[in-house]
Structure formats: C-alpha cells, structure tokens
Design a protein around this motif. Structure first.
Motif, PDB file in Angstrom:
ATOM      1  N   GLY A 141       0.814  -1.211   0.000  1.00 48.86           N
ATOM      2  CA  GLY A 141       0.000   0.000   0.000  1.00 48.86           C
ATOM      3  C   GLY A 141       0.843   1.253   0.000  1.00 48.86           C
ATOM      4  N   LEU A 142       1.939   1.231   0.738  1.00 45.33           N
ATOM      5  CA  LEU A 142       2.831   2.392   0.784  1.00 45.33           C
ATOM      6  C   LEU A 142       3.500   2.621  -0.562  1.00 45.33           C
ATOM      7  CD1 LEU A 142       4.120   4.629   2.465  1.00 45.33           C
ATOM      8  CD2 LEU A 142       5.915   3.009   3.107  1.00 45.33           C
ATOM      9  N   VAL A 143       3.911   1.549  -1.232  1.00 45.84           N
ATOM     10  CA  VAL A 143       4.509   1.691  -2.565  1.00 45.84           C
ATOM     11  C   VAL A 143       3.500   2.322  -3.519  1.00 45.84           C
ATOM     12  CG1 VAL A 143       5.474   0.471  -4.554  1.00 45.84           C
ATOM     13  CG2 VAL A 143       6.125  -0.213  -2.243  1.00 45.84           C
ATOM     14  N   GLY A 144       2.223   1.921  -3.405  1.00 52.18           N
ATOM     15  CA  GLY A 144       1.183   2.532  -4.222  1.00 52.18           C
ATOM     16  C   GLY A 144       1.035   4.011  -3.935  1.00 52.18           C
ATOM     17  N   SER A 145       1.085   4.393  -2.667  1.00 53.57           N
ATOM     18  CA  SER A 145       0.982   5.809  -2.292  1.00 53.57           C
ATOM     19  C   SER A 145       2.164   6.615  -2.811  1.00 53.57           C
ATOM     20  CB  SER A 145       0.888   5.937  -0.769  1.00 53.57           C
ATOM     21  OG  SER A 145      -0.324   5.407  -0.276  1.00 53.57           O
ATOM     22  N   VAL A 146       3.345   6.042  -2.723  1.00 52.35           N
ATOM     23  CA  VAL A 146       4.540   6.736  -3.230  1.00 52.35           C
ATOM     24  C   VAL A 146       4.448   6.892  -4.744  1.00 52.35           C
ATOM     25  CG1 VAL A 146       7.039   6.570  -3.521  1.00 52.35           C
ATOM     26  CG2 VAL A 146       6.009   6.002  -1.314  1.00 52.35           C
ATOM     27  N   ALA A 147       3.927   5.871  -5.430  1.00 44.81           N
ATOM     28  CA  ALA A 147       3.764   5.967  -6.886  1.00 44.81           C
ATOM     29  C   ALA A 147       2.822   7.107  -7.252  1.00 44.81           C
ATOM     30  CB  ALA A 147       3.246   4.646  -7.442  1.00 44.81           C
ATOM     31  N   VAL A 148       1.740   7.258  -6.486  1.00 44.24           N
ATOM     32  CA  VAL A 148       0.817   8.379  -6.706  1.00 44.24           C
ATOM     33  C   VAL A 148       1.551   9.701  -6.510  1.00 44.24           C
ATOM     34  CG1 VAL A 148      -1.200   9.570  -5.767  1.00 44.24           C
ATOM     35  CG2 VAL A 148      -1.273   7.102  -6.118  1.00 44.24           C
ATOM     36  N   TYR A 149       2.331   9.786  -5.462  1.00 41.04           N
ATOM     37  CA  TYR A 149       3.062  11.007  -5.133  1.00 41.04           C
ATOM     38  C   TYR A 149       4.071  11.369  -6.227  1.00 41.04           C
ATOM     39  CZ  TYR A 149       5.827  14.233  -2.216  1.00 41.04           C
ATOM     40  OH  TYR A 149       6.481  15.325  -1.713  1.00 41.04           O
ATOM     41  N   VAL A 150       4.709  10.349  -6.785  1.00 47.45           N
ATOM     42  CA  VAL A 150       5.781  10.587  -7.757  1.00 47.45           C
ATOM     43  C   VAL A 150       5.234  10.835  -9.161  1.00 47.45           C
ATOM     44  CG1 VAL A 150       7.759   9.510  -8.927  1.00 47.45           C
ATOM     45  CG2 VAL A 150       7.502   9.287  -6.438  1.00 47.45           C
ATOM     46  N   PHE A 151       4.178  10.122  -9.558  1.00 48.63           N
ATOM     47  CA  PHE A 151       3.776  10.115 -10.961  1.00 48.63           C
ATOM     48  C   PHE A 151       2.487  10.869 -11.282  1.00 48.63           C
ATOM     49  CE2 PHE A 151       6.337   6.191 -10.524  1.00 48.63           C
ATOM     50  CZ  PHE A 151       7.320   6.481 -11.464  1.00 48.63           C
ATOM     51  N   THR A 152       1.780  11.395 -10.291  1.00 50.67           N
ATOM     52  CA  THR A 152       0.527  12.083 -10.594  1.00 50.67           C
ATOM     53  C   THR A 152       0.616  13.566 -10.277  1.00 50.67           C
ATOM     54  OG1 THR A 152      -0.438  11.677  -8.407  1.00 50.67           O
ATOM     55  CG2 THR A 152      -0.787   9.997 -10.093  1.00 50.67           C
ATOM     56  N   ASN A 153      -0.393  14.283 -10.748  1.00 50.70           N
ATOM     57  CA  ASN A 153      -0.494  15.710 -10.473  1.00 50.70           C
ATOM     58  C   ASN A 153      -0.516  15.935  -8.967  1.00 50.70           C
ATOM     59  OD1 ASN A 153      -1.787  18.341  -9.983  1.00 50.70           O
ATOM     60  ND2 ASN A 153      -2.108  18.370 -12.197  1.00 50.70           N
ATOM     61  N   PRO A 154       0.269  16.886  -8.455  1.00 52.11           N
ATOM     62  CA  PRO A 154       0.337  17.090  -7.002  1.00 52.11           C
ATOM     63  C   PRO A 154      -0.953  17.594  -6.374  1.00 52.11           C
ATOM     64  CG  PRO A 154       1.542  18.810  -8.155  1.00 52.11           C
ATOM     65  CD  PRO A 154       1.206  17.769  -9.172  1.00 52.11           C
ATOM     66  N   ILE A 155      -1.955  17.928  -7.177  1.00 56.96           N
ATOM     67  CA  ILE A 155      -3.222  18.398  -6.619  1.00 56.96           C
ATOM     68  C   ILE A 155      -4.280  17.294  -6.706  1.00 56.96           C
ATOM     69  CG2 ILE A 155      -4.792  20.380  -6.566  1.00 56.96           C
ATOM     70  CD1 ILE A 155      -2.871  21.806  -8.418  1.00 56.96           C
ATOM     71  N   THR A 156      -3.854  16.066  -6.929  1.00 56.03           N
ATOM     72  CA  THR A 156      -4.764  14.938  -7.026  1.00 56.03           C
ATOM     73  C   THR A 156      -5.047  14.376  -5.641  1.00 56.03           C
ATOM     74  OG1 THR A 156      -3.927  14.345  -9.215  1.00 56.03           O
ATOM     75  CG2 THR A 156      -5.105  12.644  -8.003  1.00 56.03           C
ATOM     76  N   LEU A 157      -6.321  14.216  -5.338  1.00 57.12           N
ATOM     77  CA  LEU A 157      -6.735  13.618  -4.066  1.00 57.12           C
ATOM     78  C   LEU A 157      -6.997  12.142  -4.289  1.00 57.12           C
ATOM     79  CD1 LEU A 157      -7.651  14.161  -1.086  1.00 57.12           C
ATOM     80  CD2 LEU A 157      -9.970  14.395  -2.003  1.00 57.12           C
ATOM     81  N   THR A 158      -6.269  11.295  -3.596  1.00 56.96           N
ATOM     82  CA  THR A 158      -6.442   9.847  -3.751  1.00 56.96           C
ATOM     83  C   THR A 158      -6.623   9.193  -2.389  1.00 56.96           C
ATOM     84  OG1 THR A 158      -4.060   9.445  -3.701  1.00 56.96           O
ATOM     85  CG2 THR A 158      -5.069   9.752  -5.862  1.00 56.96           C
ATOM     86  N   ALA A 159      -7.323   8.085  -2.389  1.00 53.85           N
ATOM     87  CA  ALA A 159      -7.542   7.320  -1.166  1.00 53.85           C
ATOM     88  C   ALA A 159      -8.020   5.936  -1.542  1.00 53.85           C
ATOM     89  CB  ALA A 159      -8.578   8.014  -0.270  1.00 53.85           C
ATOM     90  N   GLY A 160      -7.919   5.007  -0.614  1.00 59.27           N
ATOM     91  CA  GLY A 160      -8.415   3.663  -0.844  1.00 59.27           C
ATOM     92  C   GLY A 160      -7.381   2.588  -0.557  1.00 59.27           C
ATOM     93  N   ALA A 161      -7.874   1.389  -0.321  1.00 63.45           N
ATOM     94  CA  ALA A 161      -7.008   0.242  -0.048  1.00 63.45           C
ATOM     95  C   ALA A 161      -6.557  -0.451  -1.331  1.00 63.45           C
ATOM     96  CB  ALA A 161      -7.747  -0.756   0.842  1.00 63.45           C
ATOM     97  N   SER A 162      -6.869   0.151  -2.474  1.00 62.03           N
ATOM     98  CA  SER A 162      -6.602  -0.517  -3.757  1.00 62.03           C
ATOM     99  C   SER A 162      -5.128  -0.840  -3.954  1.00 62.03           C
ATOM    100  CB  SER A 162      -7.099   0.357  -4.914  1.00 62.03           C
ATOM    101  OG  SER A 162      -8.474   0.617  -4.801  1.00 62.03           O
ATOM    102  N   GLY A 163      -4.231   0.073  -3.575  1.00 65.01           N
ATOM    103  CA  GLY A 163      -2.810  -0.191  -3.737  1.00 65.01           C
ATOM    104  C   GLY A 163      -2.383  -1.427  -2.974  1.00 65.01           C
ATOM    105  N   ALA A 164      -2.829  -1.533  -1.723  1.00 66.65           N
ATOM    106  CA  ALA A 164      -2.496  -2.702  -0.915  1.00 66.65           C
ATOM    107  C   ALA A 164      -3.131  -3.960  -1.479  1.00 66.65           C
ATOM    108  CB  ALA A 164      -2.940  -2.478   0.527  1.00 66.65           C
ATOM    109  N   VAL A 165      -4.378  -3.846  -1.958  1.00 64.35           N
ATOM    110  CA  VAL A 165      -5.078  -4.998  -2.522  1.00 64.35           C
ATOM    111  C   VAL A 165      -4.386  -5.482  -3.790  1.00 64.35           C
ATOM    112  CG1 VAL A 165      -7.223  -5.729  -3.646  1.00 64.35           C
ATOM    113  CG2 VAL A 165      -7.313  -4.458  -1.487  1.00 64.35           C
ATOM    114  N   TYR A 166      -3.980  -4.550  -4.646  1.00 68.22           N
ATOM    115  CA  TYR A 166      -3.225  -4.945  -5.839  1.00 68.22           C
ATOM    116  C   TYR A 166      -1.900  -5.577  -5.445  1.00 68.22           C
ATOM    117  CZ  TYR A 166      -6.124  -3.194  -9.652  1.00 68.22           C
ATOM    118  OH  TYR A 166      -7.132  -3.038 -10.573  1.00 68.22           O
TER     119      TYR A 166
END
Length: 318
Positions: free
Chosen positions: A197-222
């Motif tokens: 899940g943390l790797v998914g969150s870091v990927a969001v932080y690194v590769f998406t627009n910094p004003i994007t709001l994200t949430a969910g267990a999807s990263g951990a589930v994947y």
C-alpha cells in the motif's frame, strides 16, 4: 460406602465423579476437561506442557501453521485480514458520521484546482486530514505530503470514496487475504499489505499531479495480487484465475479512470515483497524477509525525498 470404594473425582472439578483418566499423567478428568489425543484423552495441563516442548510448525514462508489438537494460529484464522477489513469499515463510518451523505460519491478520484477551498468540504475534515493529497502554501492550514504530511501515504489506505469503492476492495481483501495470511503467517501478511500500500501511495506522489486527491485500499489490494502470484509459483500452485482477475481489474482501472499509478504501484510493491518471500533461502528467511521489506521501505523513503525536493523547488517553496 468407604473412601476406597468411592468413584474418583476430576482433579480440576472435585464435585464431578469420573472414570476417565489422562493417558499421560493418569489423573482423573471429567468430560469437560478431557482433550482428544491421537490415543485416548489428555488433561489440559499435559496438553499445555506438550505444546511448550513441541517444535512450532511453520509454513513454507516462515509463518506459524495450525497448532496441535485442532487449534489454529492467527494466520490460519485470518485474524489480520478481519482486523484490516474492520479498520476500513470503521473509517468509512467515521467519514459518514462527520461528513454526512455528502461523503458518498461514485467517483474514485477527485481533482481540485489548488485554490478551491471546497476540497476540504468533502468528508468534513476526514479527507482533509488523512487523504493522500499534495497542497502547497498555508491557505488550508494542514500540510501536504511535501510539507510534513507524509503520514497521508499510510492513512489514505484506510479511506474510501464511497460504499461501492469500499465494498469492492474489501471483497478482494477477504478473498486474497485469508489465503495469503495462512501461507505467510499474520506478521508477514501484515507487512506485505502495508508495504504494498505504501509503494502505491509513493507511486501516486511521484507520478501524478500534485493536486490529485487519492484514497483507498486498492494499492495494498493490488499488492496482494502480486504477492500471491509469486507465492503460488513458489508453491507450485495454479495462478491462471489470478491472472484473469488481475487483468480485468487493470482494464477497469484504465476505463473507469481510477488511480493507475496507485494500482500499478501497489502491484509492483506486491511483486517486490513476493520476490523477497519466494527467493529467500529457507535457512535465512527469519532475518532476510524483514531485511528485504526494510530495503523496499528505504527505497520508498528515497523516492519520497526526491519527489519532495523536486516539488518544493518547482513551486518555489524551498
């Protein structure tokens, strides 16, 4: 009748007559105290002593397997899986309690302009405080990831954008989690869930627009998909069904506009964790599994620091 002729009584319940005896210590035991053994019955005391001297059975990945006499370990019972589902549901209820029905939406990803104060009206402060979002300046009072809010990368894993979003993730967590927790043991399962899940969150932080709001267990589930693929390979189990389910989910991610970075990042995190588990020699797994997880975490720290420095420089905050 004399004492010599009276029926023996259970050594733990003096008011119960019994003719059953423990096959190990020969003490009389009643029906409530007897524990079935491979031969005859044993008393609770002898069973407890036997468990102390018994070598703990481990799974192929070092997790504790089921215990003797029909008991089960926390991993076999899926305890951590149940607790994680409970935490996600509890956070969703909290979001509803604080934000009302406005906190339910069919959208799985919300984008806001930097100046839109309405970003914090969603969930009335819950998403404001805990979602994975990057906001610069002090106009919103709480820090973004780059300005001291790194905790968002973890807390966002327990928030969801709606009942359907929550239900889908929890169903997959229930299906995959119980299998993996039994294979890995509770501690290793919890570690791979959180690391993925943390790797998914870091990927969001690194590769998406910094004003994007994200949430969910999807990263951990994947991440669980990735771990299960390599675990199945290590154990020689069939994974074709997992590949089909994973492929369907990835297609839905693209078609529905879900967080591709978060989902793929979680999958990569799971594959990394799975590689640590599957390819570590059995004789060294007790230490190297945790060293491997620590190395993945260190990589995420480095990536986060690099992205933070890049963003602060880009927006002239540094």
């Amino acid at each position: 009748m004399s004492d010599e002729q009276s029926a023996p009584v259970c050594y733990r319940h003096r008011n119960r007559e019994t003719y059953l005896r423990c096959v190990r210590c020969d003490k009389p035991i009643c029906a409530d105290c007897r524990i079935d053994a491979p031969v005859g019955f044993q008393c609770p005391g002898c069973v407890a002593e036997g468990r102390k001297s018994m070598r703990k059975t481990r799974s192929a990945f070092g997790g504790r397997a089921s215990t003797a006499f029909g008991g089960s370990s926390a991993g076999a019972a899926g305890t951590v899986t149940k607790v994680l589902i409970g935490l996600n549901v509890a956070m969703f209820i909290l979001t509803l309690a604080v934000g009302g029905t406005a906190a339910i939406t069919s959208s799985t990803q919300l984008h806001y302009a930097l100046a839109e104060a309405s970003v914090f009206q969603y969930g009335q402060g819950v998403f404001h405080t805990f979602a994975n979002v990057e906001l610069f300046g002090t106009m919103y009072s709480l820090p973004g990831v780059s300005t001291g809010g790194e905790y968002r990368m973890v807390t966002a894993m327990f928030l969801h954008f709606g009942a359907v979003h929550l239900l889908f993730n929890m169903v997959v967590l229930w299906i995959l989690g119980r299998v993996l927790e039994k294979d890995l043991g509770s501690l290793r399962f919890l570690a791979v869930y959180l690391v993925s899940g943390l790797v998914g969150s870091v990927a969001v932080y690194v590769f998406t627009n910094p004003i994007t709001l994200t949430a969910g267990a999807s990263g951990a589930v994947y991440g669980l998909f990735g771990v299960l693929i390599l675990v199945n390979r290590r154990l020689g189990r069939e994974s074709s069904g997992i590949y089909v389910l994973l492929g369907i989910n990835l297609v839905l991610t693209v078609v529905m506009g879900f967080s591709l970075a978060g989902h793929v990042g979680g999958l990569v995190g799971g594959l990394l964790c799975g590689a640590v588990l599957a390819f570590t020699p059995a004789s060294q797994r007790k230490v190297l599994h945790w060293v491997g997880f620590a190395v993945i975490l260190a990589m995420m720290v480095v990536l986060t620091m690099w992205r933070t420095d890049t963003l602060l420089t880009q927006f002239g905050v540094a």
